[in-house]
Design a protein around this motif. Structure first.
Motif: not given
Ligand code: PLP
Ligand code: KYN
Length: 407
Positions: A177-180, A206-208, A230-231
Protein backbone atom coordinates in the motif's frame (compact mmCIF):
# COMPACT_ATOMS: atom_id res chain seq x y z
CA UNK A 1 20.49 20.85 19.82
CA UNK A 2 18.81 24.13 20.61
CA UNK A 3 15.10 24.25 21.21
CA UNK A 4 14.88 28.01 21.71
CA UNK A 5 13.99 29.01 18.20
CA UNK A 6 11.23 26.55 17.37
CA UNK A 7 8.51 28.58 15.66
CA UNK A 8 5.46 29.34 17.79
CA UNK A 9 2.98 27.79 15.38
CA UNK A 10 4.77 24.44 15.70
CA UNK A 11 4.88 24.68 19.47
CA UNK A 12 1.16 25.45 19.35
CA UNK A 13 0.53 22.32 17.28
CA UNK A 14 2.43 20.28 19.85
CA UNK A 15 0.54 21.93 22.71
CA UNK A 16 -2.79 20.67 21.35
CA UNK A 17 -1.52 17.30 20.12
CA UNK A 18 -3.90 14.67 21.53
CA UNK A 19 -1.16 12.02 21.22
CA UNK A 20 1.62 14.02 22.88
CA UNK A 21 1.48 11.91 26.04
CA UNK A 22 2.35 8.78 24.03
CA UNK A 23 5.93 9.95 23.59
CA UNK A 24 6.55 9.06 27.23
CA UNK A 25 5.76 5.43 26.39
CA UNK A 26 8.98 5.18 24.35
CA UNK A 27 12.67 5.22 25.06
CA UNK A 28 14.15 7.78 22.69
CA UNK A 29 17.92 8.29 22.94
CA UNK A 30 19.11 11.81 23.71
CA UNK A 31 20.55 13.95 20.97
CA UNK A 32 18.83 11.98 18.24
CA UNK A 33 15.84 12.71 16.04
CA UNK A 34 14.79 9.23 15.03
CA UNK A 35 13.12 9.20 11.62
CA UNK A 36 13.46 5.50 10.84
CA UNK A 37 10.51 4.02 12.71
CA UNK A 38 9.30 2.77 9.32
CA UNK A 39 12.27 0.38 9.34
CA UNK A 40 12.64 -0.33 13.07
CA UNK A 41 10.21 1.24 15.51
CA UNK A 42 11.56 2.75 18.74
CA UNK A 43 11.59 0.77 21.98
CA UNK A 44 8.38 0.99 24.04
CA UNK A 45 9.33 1.49 27.69
CA UNK A 46 7.26 -1.45 28.86
CA UNK A 47 9.08 -3.95 26.68
CA UNK A 48 12.34 -4.58 28.60
CA UNK A 49 10.43 -5.41 31.78
CA UNK A 50 8.04 -7.64 29.88
CA UNK A 51 10.95 -9.45 28.26
CA UNK A 52 12.59 -9.89 31.64
CA UNK A 53 9.37 -11.38 33.02
CA UNK A 54 8.96 -13.68 30.03
CA UNK A 55 12.55 -14.87 30.44
CA UNK A 56 12.96 -15.00 34.21
CA UNK A 57 9.52 -15.94 35.42
CA UNK A 58 7.69 -17.60 32.55
CA UNK A 59 10.71 -19.41 31.12
CA UNK A 60 13.08 -19.54 34.09
CA UNK A 61 10.63 -20.49 36.84
CA UNK A 62 7.54 -21.93 35.21
CA UNK A 63 9.49 -23.61 32.43
CA UNK A 64 7.40 -25.82 30.18
CA UNK A 65 4.32 -25.21 32.30
CA UNK A 66 4.05 -21.76 30.69
CA UNK A 67 2.76 -23.28 27.47
CA UNK A 68 -0.50 -24.02 29.23
CA UNK A 69 -0.42 -21.92 32.42
CA UNK A 70 -3.40 -19.57 32.49
CA UNK A 71 -5.03 -21.33 29.55
CA UNK A 72 -8.50 -20.89 31.01
CA UNK A 73 -8.00 -17.13 30.88
CA UNK A 74 -6.29 -17.29 27.48
CA UNK A 75 -3.01 -16.23 29.10
CA UNK A 76 -0.95 -19.28 28.09
CA UNK A 77 1.98 -19.16 25.69
CA UNK A 78 0.00 -21.32 23.25
CA UNK A 79 -2.54 -18.55 22.85
CA UNK A 80 0.00 -15.74 22.63
CA UNK A 81 -0.18 -15.53 18.81
CA UNK A 82 -3.96 -15.21 19.07
CA UNK A 83 -3.75 -12.48 21.72
CA UNK A 84 -1.36 -10.51 19.57
CA UNK A 85 -3.52 -11.11 16.50
CA UNK A 86 -6.50 -9.57 18.28
CA UNK A 87 -4.52 -6.41 19.03
CA UNK A 88 -3.34 -6.10 15.44
CA UNK A 89 -6.83 -6.80 14.09
CA UNK A 90 -8.18 -3.51 15.42
CA UNK A 91 -5.43 -1.59 13.61
CA UNK A 92 -6.14 -3.12 10.20
CA UNK A 93 -9.92 -3.40 10.23
CA UNK A 94 -9.98 -7.16 10.71
CA UNK A 95 -11.69 -9.51 13.10
CA UNK A 96 -9.33 -11.31 15.50
CA UNK A 97 -9.87 -14.72 13.92
CA UNK A 98 -8.84 -13.31 10.52
CA UNK A 99 -5.29 -12.52 11.68
CA UNK A 100 -2.39 -14.91 12.31
CA UNK A 101 0.86 -13.78 13.92
CA UNK A 102 4.27 -15.38 13.53
CA UNK A 103 7.11 -15.89 11.06
CA UNK A 104 8.42 -13.05 8.91
CA UNK A 105 6.54 -10.92 6.43
CA UNK A 106 8.38 -12.75 3.65
CA UNK A 107 7.18 -16.16 4.85
CA UNK A 108 3.66 -14.84 5.36
CA UNK A 109 3.68 -13.41 1.85
CA UNK A 110 4.40 -16.92 0.58
CA UNK A 111 1.56 -18.33 2.67
CA UNK A 112 -1.02 -15.79 1.51
CA UNK A 113 0.04 -15.98 -2.13
CA UNK A 114 -0.50 -19.73 -2.09
CA UNK A 115 -3.83 -19.18 -0.32
CA UNK A 116 -4.82 -16.52 -2.86
CA UNK A 117 -3.97 -18.70 -5.84
CA UNK A 118 -5.94 -21.51 -4.22
CA UNK A 119 -9.13 -19.45 -4.16
CA UNK A 120 -8.51 -17.62 -7.45
CA UNK A 121 -10.69 -18.12 -10.51
CA UNK A 122 -9.85 -21.46 -12.13
CA UNK A 123 -7.41 -21.26 -15.01
CA UNK A 124 -5.94 -17.87 -14.12
CA UNK A 125 -2.15 -17.93 -13.64
CA UNK A 126 -1.12 -14.26 -13.53
CA UNK A 127 0.14 -12.51 -10.40
CA UNK A 128 -0.04 -8.78 -11.06
CA UNK A 129 2.29 -6.58 -9.07
CA UNK A 130 4.04 -3.21 -8.91
CA UNK A 131 7.34 -3.36 -10.78
CA UNK A 132 8.91 -1.38 -7.91
CA UNK A 133 7.36 -3.44 -5.16
CA UNK A 134 9.56 -4.15 -2.14
CA UNK A 135 12.10 -6.81 -3.21
CA UNK A 136 10.89 -9.53 -0.89
CA UNK A 137 7.39 -9.42 -2.43
CA UNK A 138 8.89 -9.83 -5.90
CA UNK A 139 11.32 -12.52 -4.83
CA UNK A 140 8.72 -14.58 -2.95
CA UNK A 141 6.44 -14.50 -6.00
CA UNK A 142 9.39 -15.55 -8.18
CA UNK A 143 10.24 -18.39 -5.81
CA UNK A 144 6.66 -19.60 -5.75
CA UNK A 145 6.58 -19.56 -9.53
CA UNK A 146 9.78 -21.64 -9.65
CA UNK A 147 8.26 -24.10 -7.18
CA UNK A 148 5.22 -24.41 -9.45
CA UNK A 149 7.44 -25.18 -12.42
CA UNK A 150 7.19 -21.75 -13.97
CA UNK A 151 3.46 -22.11 -14.58
CA UNK A 152 2.67 -18.65 -13.22
CA UNK A 153 3.23 -15.32 -14.90
CA UNK A 154 4.54 -12.53 -12.65
CA UNK A 155 3.29 -9.41 -14.43
CA UNK A 156 5.14 -6.33 -13.20
CA UNK A 157 3.82 -2.92 -14.15
CA UNK A 158 4.41 0.59 -12.80
CA UNK A 159 2.15 1.30 -9.80
CA UNK A 160 0.41 4.11 -11.69
CA UNK A 161 -0.66 1.65 -14.39
CA UNK A 162 -1.99 -1.06 -12.07
CA UNK A 163 -5.62 -0.15 -12.51
CA UNK A 164 -5.38 -0.47 -16.30
CA UNK A 165 -3.96 -3.96 -15.83
CA UNK A 166 -6.78 -5.36 -13.70
CA UNK A 167 -7.85 -7.69 -16.46
CA UNK A 168 -9.74 -10.94 -16.47
CA UNK A 169 -6.66 -13.13 -16.79
CA UNK A 170 -5.22 -11.97 -13.45
CA UNK A 171 -5.49 -14.44 -10.59
CA UNK A 172 -4.04 -12.36 -7.77
CA UNK A 173 -2.96 -8.78 -7.23
CA UNK A 174 0.06 -8.33 -4.94
CA UNK A 175 0.55 -4.72 -3.88
CA UNK A 176 2.28 -2.81 -1.10
CA UNK A 177 0.00 0.00 0.00
CA UNK A 178 2.76 2.47 0.88
CA UNK A 179 5.84 2.46 -1.32
CA UNK A 180 8.97 2.09 0.81
CA UNK A 181 10.93 4.51 -1.34
CA UNK A 182 8.53 7.30 -2.14
CA UNK A 183 5.94 7.00 0.61
CA UNK A 184 3.20 6.97 -2.05
CA UNK A 185 0.00 5.48 -0.62
CA UNK A 186 -2.36 3.53 -2.85
CA UNK A 187 -6.14 3.74 -2.59
CA UNK A 188 -6.67 0.30 -1.06
CA UNK A 189 -10.46 0.60 -1.11
CA UNK A 190 -10.75 1.64 -4.75
CA UNK A 191 -8.17 -0.81 -6.09
CA UNK A 192 -9.62 -3.69 -4.08
CA UNK A 193 -13.10 -2.91 -5.41
CA UNK A 194 -11.87 -2.76 -9.00
CA UNK A 195 -9.90 -5.97 -8.60
CA UNK A 196 -12.86 -7.80 -7.09
CA UNK A 197 -15.07 -6.63 -9.94
CA UNK A 198 -12.69 -8.51 -12.26
CA UNK A 199 -12.65 -11.58 -10.04
CA UNK A 200 -9.07 -10.87 -8.91
CA UNK A 201 -7.94 -11.92 -5.42
CA UNK A 202 -6.14 -9.12 -3.55
CA UNK A 203 -3.02 -9.49 -1.41
CA UNK A 204 -1.94 -6.29 0.35
CA UNK A 205 1.46 -5.74 1.98
CA UNK A 206 0.75 -3.39 4.88
CA UNK A 207 4.38 -3.16 6.08
CA UNK A 208 4.29 0.65 6.00
CA UNK A 209 0.60 0.98 6.84
CA UNK A 210 -0.20 -1.01 9.99
CA UNK A 211 0.16 1.26 12.99
CA UNK A 212 0.84 4.30 10.81
CA UNK A 213 -2.79 5.05 9.93
CA UNK A 214 -6.11 3.20 10.08
CA UNK A 215 -6.59 0.44 7.55
CA UNK A 216 -9.99 -1.13 6.96
CA UNK A 217 -9.45 -4.47 5.27
CA UNK A 218 -12.96 -5.74 6.03
CA UNK A 219 -14.59 -2.53 4.85
CA UNK A 220 -12.59 -2.67 1.64
CA UNK A 221 -13.41 -6.31 1.04
CA UNK A 222 -9.73 -7.21 0.82
CA UNK A 223 -8.90 -10.90 0.57
CA UNK A 224 -5.44 -11.33 2.11
CA UNK A 225 -2.74 -9.12 3.65
CA UNK A 226 0.60 -9.24 5.43
CA UNK A 227 2.65 -6.79 7.46
CA UNK A 228 5.65 -6.32 9.74
CA UNK A 229 5.69 -6.27 13.52
CA UNK A 230 8.86 -4.24 13.86
CA UNK A 231 8.04 -1.03 11.99
CA UNK A 232 5.11 1.13 13.13
CA UNK A 233 3.97 -1.60 15.54
CA UNK A 234 7.27 -1.23 17.43
CA UNK A 235 7.63 -4.93 18.22
CA UNK A 236 11.43 -4.87 18.06
CA UNK A 237 14.08 -6.17 15.66
CA UNK A 238 12.84 -9.27 13.86
CA UNK A 239 9.42 -9.06 15.53
CA UNK A 240 6.88 -11.62 14.31
CA UNK A 241 4.86 -10.52 11.31
CA UNK A 242 1.13 -10.88 10.69
CA UNK A 243 -1.10 -12.14 7.95
CA UNK A 244 -4.77 -11.49 7.27
CA UNK A 245 -7.13 -13.93 5.61
CA UNK A 246 -10.74 -12.83 5.13
CA UNK A 247 -13.14 -15.17 6.87
CA UNK A 248 -14.90 -16.07 3.61
CA UNK A 249 -11.69 -17.79 2.43
CA UNK A 250 -10.95 -19.83 5.54
CA UNK A 251 -12.67 -22.97 4.36
CA UNK A 252 -11.21 -23.06 0.85
CA UNK A 253 -7.80 -21.37 1.04
CA UNK A 254 -4.94 -23.87 1.11
CA UNK A 255 -2.55 -23.74 4.07
CA UNK A 256 0.85 -23.97 2.38
CA UNK A 257 2.83 -24.56 5.56
CA UNK A 258 0.46 -26.82 7.44
CA UNK A 259 2.41 -27.22 10.64
CA UNK A 260 1.23 -28.74 13.87
CA UNK A 261 0.69 -25.40 15.62
CA UNK A 262 -1.96 -24.61 13.04
CA UNK A 263 -3.70 -27.90 13.75
CA UNK A 264 -7.08 -27.84 15.48
CA UNK A 265 -5.60 -29.85 18.35
CA UNK A 266 -1.79 -29.98 18.21
CA UNK A 267 -1.42 -32.35 21.14
CA UNK A 268 -3.80 -34.85 19.66
CA UNK A 269 -0.72 -35.74 17.60
CA UNK A 270 -3.01 -36.86 14.81
CA UNK A 271 -1.59 -38.28 11.61
CA UNK A 272 -3.45 -35.86 9.36
CA UNK A 273 -3.71 -32.09 9.33
CA UNK A 274 -7.03 -30.72 10.50
CA UNK A 275 -6.79 -26.93 10.41
CA UNK A 276 -7.48 -24.88 13.53
CA UNK A 277 -10.49 -22.59 13.22
CA UNK A 278 -9.87 -19.26 11.54
CA UNK A 279 -6.51 -17.78 10.61
CA UNK A 280 -4.76 -19.66 13.42
CA UNK A 281 -4.33 -22.45 10.86
CA UNK A 282 -1.61 -20.32 9.26
CA UNK A 283 0.53 -20.37 12.43
CA UNK A 284 2.91 -23.06 11.27
CA UNK A 285 5.27 -23.84 14.10
CA UNK A 286 5.98 -23.12 17.73
CA UNK A 287 5.16 -19.50 18.65
CA UNK A 288 8.23 -17.28 19.08
CA UNK A 289 7.39 -16.54 22.69
CA UNK A 290 10.09 -14.00 23.51
CA UNK A 291 9.55 -11.87 20.45
CA UNK A 292 5.77 -12.27 20.64
CA UNK A 293 5.95 -11.05 24.24
CA UNK A 294 7.74 -7.90 23.12
CA UNK A 295 5.24 -7.29 20.32
CA UNK A 296 2.30 -7.98 22.63
CA UNK A 297 3.57 -5.37 25.08
CA UNK A 298 4.37 -2.87 22.30
CA UNK A 299 0.84 -3.12 20.95
CA UNK A 300 -0.59 -2.05 24.30
CA UNK A 301 0.64 1.46 23.53
CA UNK A 302 -2.05 1.54 20.81
CA UNK A 303 -4.84 0.33 23.09
CA UNK A 304 -6.40 3.76 23.70
CA UNK A 305 -5.20 5.45 20.52
CA UNK A 306 -7.79 6.94 18.21
CA UNK A 307 -6.56 5.89 14.77
CA UNK A 308 -8.08 8.92 13.06
CA UNK A 309 -6.11 11.14 15.43
CA UNK A 310 -3.02 9.08 14.58
CA UNK A 311 -3.54 9.72 10.87
CA UNK A 312 -4.26 13.42 11.40
CA UNK A 313 -1.04 13.81 13.35
CA UNK A 314 0.98 11.84 10.83
CA UNK A 315 -0.21 14.15 8.06
CA UNK A 316 0.47 17.22 10.16
CA UNK A 317 4.04 16.01 10.80
CA UNK A 318 4.72 15.21 7.14
CA UNK A 319 3.06 18.45 5.97
CA UNK A 320 5.26 20.37 8.38
CA UNK A 321 8.39 18.65 7.16
CA UNK A 322 7.53 19.26 3.50
CA UNK A 323 6.88 22.95 4.26
CA UNK A 324 10.11 23.37 6.22
CA UNK A 325 12.11 21.63 3.50
CA UNK A 326 10.66 23.72 0.69
CA UNK A 327 13.21 26.55 0.90
CA UNK A 328 15.99 23.92 1.01
CA UNK A 329 14.61 22.20 -2.08
CA UNK A 330 14.91 25.55 -3.82
CA UNK A 331 18.57 25.97 -2.83
CA UNK A 332 19.83 22.39 -3.10
CA UNK A 333 19.29 19.53 -5.58
CA UNK A 334 16.46 18.00 -3.56
CA UNK A 335 13.38 16.72 -5.32
CA UNK A 336 10.31 15.78 -3.31
CA UNK A 337 9.08 12.37 -4.46
CA UNK A 338 6.34 11.93 -1.85
CA UNK A 339 2.85 12.99 -2.96
CA UNK A 340 1.64 16.24 -1.40
CA UNK A 341 -1.92 15.03 -1.69
CA UNK A 342 -2.92 13.62 1.70
CA UNK A 343 -4.84 10.69 0.29
CA UNK A 344 -1.73 9.54 -1.57
CA UNK A 345 0.80 9.89 1.27
CA UNK A 346 1.86 7.35 3.89
CA UNK A 347 3.81 8.38 6.99
CA UNK A 348 7.15 9.24 5.42
CA UNK A 349 8.67 11.95 3.25
CA UNK A 350 11.33 11.21 0.64
CA UNK A 351 13.55 13.29 -1.59
CA UNK A 352 15.84 12.49 -4.43
CA UNK A 353 19.34 13.89 -4.07
CA UNK A 354 22.31 13.03 -6.32
CA UNK A 355 24.47 12.34 -3.24
CA UNK A 356 21.70 10.85 -1.16
CA UNK A 357 23.90 8.14 0.35
CA UNK A 358 26.56 10.58 1.52
CA UNK A 359 24.02 13.12 2.73
CA UNK A 360 22.29 10.48 4.85
CA UNK A 361 25.62 9.36 6.30
CA UNK A 362 26.25 12.95 7.39
CA UNK A 363 22.74 13.31 8.76
CA UNK A 364 23.06 10.18 10.86
CA UNK A 365 26.40 11.49 12.12
CA UNK A 366 24.55 14.65 13.15
CA UNK A 367 21.89 12.66 15.01
CA UNK A 368 19.17 12.89 12.38
CA UNK A 369 18.51 9.22 11.72
CA UNK A 370 16.66 8.68 8.46
CA UNK A 371 17.42 6.20 5.72
CA UNK A 372 19.01 6.01 2.30
CA UNK A 373 17.35 3.87 -0.36
CA UNK A 374 18.74 3.06 -3.77
CA UNK A 375 19.37 4.72 -6.08
CA UNK A 376 19.14 8.28 -4.73
CA UNK A 377 16.45 8.49 -2.08
CA UNK A 378 16.63 10.26 1.28
CA UNK A 379 13.82 8.83 3.37
CA UNK A 380 12.38 10.31 6.57
CA UNK A 381 9.80 8.28 8.47
CA UNK A 382 7.42 10.00 10.90
CA UNK A 383 5.82 8.12 13.76
CA UNK A 384 2.81 9.94 15.18
CA UNK A 385 3.06 8.15 18.52
CA UNK A 386 6.43 9.62 19.41
CA UNK A 387 7.23 12.57 17.19
CA UNK A 388 6.47 16.20 17.89
CA UNK A 389 6.41 19.08 15.45
CA UNK A 390 9.46 20.32 17.34
CA UNK A 391 11.25 17.13 16.25
CA UNK A 392 10.27 17.85 12.67
CA UNK A 393 11.74 21.31 12.99
CA UNK A 394 14.98 19.93 14.47
CA UNK A 395 15.18 17.46 11.60
CA UNK A 396 14.73 20.13 8.93
CA UNK A 397 17.35 22.35 10.59
CA UNK A 398 19.66 19.33 10.70
CA UNK A 399 19.19 18.72 6.99
CA UNK A 400 19.87 22.39 6.32
CA UNK A 401 23.12 22.28 8.33
CA UNK A 402 24.33 19.14 6.54
CA UNK A 403 23.51 20.47 3.07
CA UNK A 404 25.15 23.83 3.83
CA UNK A 405 28.27 22.12 5.16
CA UNK A 406 28.56 20.01 2.02
CA UNK A 407 28.01 22.94 -0.36
C1 PLP B 1 6.97 -3.56 1.93
C2 PLP B 1 7.80 -4.50 2.75
N1 PLP B 1 7.50 -5.81 2.78
C3 PLP B 1 8.22 -6.67 3.53
C4 PLP B 1 9.29 -6.22 4.27
C5 PLP B 1 10.11 -7.13 5.11
O1 PLP B 1 9.91 -8.43 5.15
P1 PLP B 1 10.70 -9.30 6.22
O2 PLP B 1 10.26 -8.85 7.57
O3 PLP B 1 10.35 -10.67 5.88
O4 PLP B 1 12.15 -8.99 6.07
C6 PLP B 1 9.64 -4.87 4.26
C7 PLP B 1 10.82 -4.38 5.02
O5 PLP B 1 11.75 -5.06 5.35
C8 PLP B 1 8.87 -4.01 3.48
O6 PLP B 1 9.18 -2.72 3.44
N1 KYN C 1 13.89 -5.42 8.24
C1 KYN C 1 15.03 -4.72 8.06
C2 KYN C 1 16.24 -5.24 8.52
C3 KYN C 1 17.42 -4.52 8.35
C4 KYN C 1 17.37 -3.29 7.74
C5 KYN C 1 16.19 -2.77 7.27
C6 KYN C 1 15.02 -3.51 7.40
C7 KYN C 1 13.75 -3.00 6.88
O1 KYN C 1 12.72 -3.30 7.42
C8 KYN C 1 13.74 -2.12 5.73
C9 KYN C 1 12.39 -1.63 5.40
N2 KYN C 1 11.50 -2.69 4.97
C10 KYN C 1 12.36 -0.58 4.34
O2 KYN C 1 11.28 -0.26 3.88
O3 KYN C 1 13.34 -0.05 3.94
Amino acid sequence: MTTLTIPDHLLALDARDPLAHKRGAFHLPRGVVYLDGNSLGALPRGVPERLARAAQTEWGEALIRSWTAGADAGQDWMALPDRVAAKIARLIGARPHEVAVGDSTSVNTFKVLVAALGVAQPGRRVILTDADNFPTDLYVAQGLNALLGGTLELRRVPADDIEAHLTEDVAALLLTQVDYRTGRKLDLEAITAQARAQGIVTVWDLAHSAGAFPVDLSGAGADFAVGCGYKFLNGGPGAPAFLYAAERHHAAAPVAISGWMGHADPFEMARDFTPAPGARRFVAGTPMVLSLSALDEALDVFADVDLDALRAKSLSLTDTFIDLMEPLAARFPLTLVTPREHARRGSQVSYRHPQAREVMTDLIQAGIIGDYRTPDILRFGFTPLYHSHADVWQAARGVQAVLEARA
